[in-house]
Write a protein that holds these residues in place. Structure first.
Motif, short mmCIF file in Angstrom:
data_model
loop_
_atom_site.label_atom_id
_atom_site.label_comp_id
_atom_site.label_asym_id
_atom_site.label_seq_id
_atom_site.Cartn_x
_atom_site.Cartn_y
_atom_site.Cartn_z
N LEU A 89 0.81 -1.22 0.00
CA LEU A 89 0.00 0.00 0.00
C LEU A 89 0.85 1.28 0.00
CD1 LEU A 89 -2.70 -1.14 2.57
CD2 LEU A 89 -3.04 -0.83 0.11
N GLY A 90 2.14 1.13 0.25
CA GLY A 90 3.03 2.29 0.27
C GLY A 90 2.94 3.11 1.55
N PHE A 91 2.50 2.47 2.65
CA PHE A 91 2.40 3.17 3.93
C PHE A 91 3.68 2.93 4.73
CE2 PHE A 91 -2.40 2.61 3.57
CZ PHE A 91 -2.61 3.93 3.18
N GLY A 92 4.57 3.92 4.73
CA GLY A 92 5.80 3.84 5.51
C GLY A 92 5.59 4.32 6.93
N ASN A 93 4.45 4.94 7.18
CA ASN A 93 4.16 5.52 8.50
C ASN A 93 3.51 4.49 9.41
OD1 ASN A 93 1.97 5.58 6.73
ND2 ASN A 93 1.13 7.48 7.54
N THR A 94 4.17 3.31 9.50
CA THR A 94 3.65 2.22 10.30
C THR A 94 4.73 1.66 11.22
OG1 THR A 94 4.21 0.55 8.65
CG2 THR A 94 2.01 1.50 8.52
N THR A 95 4.30 1.10 12.32
CA THR A 95 5.16 0.31 13.19
C THR A 95 4.43 -1.00 13.39
OG1 THR A 95 5.93 2.29 14.35
CG2 THR A 95 6.22 0.17 15.49
N ILE A 96 5.16 -2.10 13.24
CA ILE A 96 4.54 -3.41 13.44
C ILE A 96 5.25 -4.08 14.61
CG2 ILE A 96 4.10 -5.68 12.42
CD1 ILE A 96 3.94 -4.08 9.70
N ALA A 97 4.49 -4.34 15.66
CA ALA A 97 5.01 -4.97 16.87
C ALA A 97 4.55 -6.42 16.91
CB ALA A 97 4.52 -4.21 18.10
N HIS A 98 5.49 -7.33 16.78
CA HIS A 98 5.17 -8.76 16.81
C HIS A 98 5.23 -9.23 18.27
CE1 HIS A 98 6.53 -13.12 15.94
NE2 HIS A 98 5.24 -13.07 16.11
N ARG A 99 4.12 -9.05 18.96
CA ARG A 99 3.98 -9.49 20.35
C ARG A 99 2.51 -9.51 20.72
NH1 ARG A 99 6.69 -3.97 22.12
NH2 ARG A 99 8.17 -4.79 20.67
N THR A 100 2.22 -10.01 21.91
CA THR A 100 0.82 -10.03 22.35
C THR A 100 0.38 -8.62 22.71
OG1 THR A 100 1.33 -10.36 24.69
CG2 THR A 100 1.12 -12.36 23.31
N ALA A 101 -0.91 -8.41 22.68
CA ALA A 101 -1.45 -7.10 23.07
C ALA A 101 -1.10 -6.80 24.52
CB ALA A 101 -2.97 -7.08 22.85
N ALA A 102 -1.19 -7.80 25.40
CA ALA A 102 -0.88 -7.59 26.82
C ALA A 102 0.58 -7.18 26.99
CB ALA A 102 -1.18 -8.85 27.62
N ALA A 103 1.50 -7.83 26.28
CA ALA A 103 2.92 -7.47 26.37
C ALA A 103 3.15 -6.06 25.82
CB ALA A 103 3.77 -8.48 25.61
N TYR A 104 2.48 -5.72 24.75
CA TYR A 104 2.66 -4.40 24.16
C TYR A 104 2.21 -3.29 25.12
CZ TYR A 104 2.56 -0.36 21.20
OH TYR A 104 2.79 0.90 20.71
N VAL A 105 1.02 -3.43 25.69
CA VAL A 105 0.51 -2.35 26.55
C VAL A 105 1.27 -2.26 27.86
CG1 VAL A 105 -1.78 -2.41 25.48
CG2 VAL A 105 -1.38 -3.65 27.62
#
Length: 184
Positions: A89-105
């Motif tokens: 899609l050409g969206f460079g304004n992204t961060t992808i976190a490969h982890r659980t939602a609980a670990a992320y928050v």
């Protein structure tokens, strides 16, 4: 097939992980974003897409003008699909976190204007409540939280900083809206 509904990437297709996710339908996303844009100006918004799957909600927000989207996904294959969708899609304004939602928050991070939480139906009420409490300190003033669940699950337990705005059912899917309280 999952497509972006509107905005700069409107009509573009999204790859979907081979199994384990259920992308939000176009009908629900169209209604959800119509309501969202009446509450929040997405232009430049900082978006968090928890339990992201294909990223349909976050990519829809980017297509409609959000400034940045963070995608959180625990499944490796789904995280790879997110990377591919962002690239395609050409969206460079992204961060992808490969982890659980609980670990992320539970970790450090920035502030968000819009949070989407579309957990697997197997995620229980207590687990979801813990994730919502965990993200509460990182919500901007007037931030909006949108939780998508099975209709039979009922409204989530909102953190004390968040007040319930509305709920809407779409067949087996229910969408619950919360917003940071203006008094706290």
């Amino acid at each position: 097939m999952t497509r972006i509904v509107a905005g700069t990437a409107g009509g573009r297709r999204l790859k979907v992980p081979p199994k384990g996710t259920r992308p939000t339908s176009e009908r629900v996303r169209e209604a959800l974003f119509s309501s969202l844009e009446s509450i929040v100006d997405l232009d430049g918004a900082r978006v968090l897409d928890l339990y992201a799957g294909s990223g349909a909600l976050g990519f829809e927000a980017l297509s409609r003008g959000a400034g940045h989207a963070t995608f959180v996904e625990s499944d490796r294959r789904a995280a790879e699909v997110l990377q591919a969708n962002a690239r395609e899609l050409g969206f460079g304004n992204t961060t992808i976190a490969h982890r659980t939602a609980a670990a992320y928050v539970a970790g450090e991070g920035g502030e968000f204007d819009v949070v989407f939480a579309d957990p697997p139906y197997a995620v229980g009420d207590d687990e979801l409540a813990e994730v919502l409490r965990g993200i509460a300190p990182r919500l901007a003033a007037d931030a909006v939280l949108i939780v998508e669940r099975a209709s039979r699950s009922g409204e989530p337990a909102w953190p004390e900083e968040v007040e319930s705005l509305r709920a809407k059912r779409y067949g087996d899917t229910a969408v619950y809206w919360g917003q940071v309280r203006s008094d706290g």
